[in-house]
Scaffold this active site. Sequence first.
Site, short mmCIF file in Angstrom:
data_model
loop_
_atom_site.label_atom_id
_atom_site.label_comp_id
_atom_site.label_asym_id
_atom_site.label_seq_id
_atom_site.Cartn_x
_atom_site.Cartn_y
_atom_site.Cartn_z
N HIS A 195 32.84 -41.25 2.41
CA HIS A 195 33.55 -39.92 3.59
C HIS A 195 33.17 -38.48 3.06
O HIS A 195 33.96 -37.45 3.61
CB HIS A 195 35.24 -40.27 3.69
CG HIS A 195 35.39 -41.47 4.75
ND1 HIS A 195 35.32 -41.06 6.07
CD2 HIS A 195 35.42 -42.65 4.42
CE1 HIS A 195 35.60 -42.76 7.00
NE2 HIS A 195 35.51 -43.48 4.97
N SER A 209 28.17 -41.50 5.94
CA SER A 209 27.13 -42.94 5.88
C SER A 209 26.07 -42.30 5.80
O SER A 209 25.46 -41.72 6.33
CB SER A 209 27.59 -44.16 6.23
OG SER A 209 28.72 -44.46 6.43
N LYS A 231 32.45 -52.82 15.93
CA LYS A 231 31.67 -53.64 15.60
C LYS A 231 31.97 -54.29 13.98
O LYS A 231 32.16 -55.82 13.42
CB LYS A 231 30.44 -52.71 15.03
CG LYS A 231 29.50 -52.23 15.82
CD LYS A 231 28.60 -51.88 15.49
CE LYS A 231 27.23 -51.36 16.61
NZ LYS A 231 25.79 -51.14 16.07
N ASP A 232 33.02 -53.52 13.26
CA ASP A 232 33.61 -54.53 12.02
C ASP A 232 34.66 -55.54 12.95
O ASP A 232 34.51 -56.33 11.71
CB ASP A 232 34.71 -52.90 11.56
CG ASP A 232 33.66 -52.19 11.10
OD1 ASP A 232 32.28 -52.56 10.43
OD2 ASP A 232 34.71 -51.11 10.66
N GLU A 290 28.54 -69.95 -12.05
CA GLU A 290 28.71 -70.39 -10.34
C GLU A 290 27.15 -70.04 -9.71
O GLU A 290 26.38 -68.85 -10.66
CB GLU A 290 30.00 -69.25 -9.52
CG GLU A 290 31.27 -70.03 -10.21
CD GLU A 290 31.17 -71.44 -8.98
OE1 GLU A 290 31.91 -70.78 -8.18
OE2 GLU A 290 31.15 -71.74 -9.89
#
Length: 363
Positions: free
Chosen positions: A195, A199, A221-222, A265
């Site tokens: 911030h 972005s 959207k999130d 893994e």
Amino acid sequence: MKITKRNPLLSIVNDFLIDSPAAPNLTYFWSFGSLLGLNLVLMIITGILLAMHYVANTALAFDSVEHIMRDVNNGWMLRFFHANGASMFFTLVYIHIARGLFYGSYRSPRALLWVIGVIIFITAFIGYVLPWGQMSLWVITNLLSAIPWVGQDLVELIWGGFSVDNATLNRFFSLHYLMPFILAALAMAHLIALHTHASNNPLGISSTSDRIRFHPYYTSKDLVGFFLFGIVISYFVFYNPNYLGHPDNYIPANSLVTPAHIVPEWYFLPFYAILRAIPDKLGGVLAMFGALVILIPLSFISTVNLRTLRFKPILHALFWIFVFNFFFLLWLGGKPIEEPFISLGQFSTVVYFSYFFLLMILG
């Protein structure tokens, strides 16, 4: 004036999640950061609940995991959410990093943001030891012994003795319990750095004149991403919980019986393949860690205004070659250490590092 602006604490939430100015053309690829935050919260909550029943003792660790699975109310669900959440975390991290590489989010003025993100990525590689199954035991390698002069002393310090034993498990459990809180602090620093300069966007050209509020345009959207993430992880937890794990980890750890094929893994496999590609032990360790650390210098190399690879045909093509090569390394990491996999691993390792050097030169 709204309470979200009057209240000192709520004003922070308002600045970060409501009135935060954002570019109007961000796609769903910019939602993976929030998904990682949700995943981290899930891992911390399930991890704390699992730690209430786990016993960090080599004689009891495996049985305590079975106790969680069979006797604790909904313990099986907690464990499967935690285990599959780790796979989801690295899946989201790889996509998040790939998006940053493609759209040039690592470049100035977001260098600090990128570096903190890479540190989060590197520090997340811990915790597979705790179930104390066969793979948990045998994947513990003495990589630090490759360091000249002090390597063996460092290994014995981490082991807590001359071999992997109870002290080792206690150390890993302590670190694994502490690490998510360190990751949470790093995630907050990552968010603050984000911030500070806002972005990046798909066009790769920064602008402070054309901005929209974060809420409701990007919170919606999130939420779509949260819903899809819930569907995916629920599929693995409720229908295919062991698909991303290794069956040998359901066998109690036995230092006298070596598994036929030792593999970590799946999310370690690309870097495990790079480690195996170098015949020299020290060289392999340096190459493996170098494959992670090489992400950091990217943020200090180029400062051009046009960041995205969409308008750079050569780098655009090289990016997709790099993505294919990364999946190829993942596949190679699960193969036996024999030809032709050794030669293919060496070739893919060269391709992996070459991409970053070309990105620094041409980007």
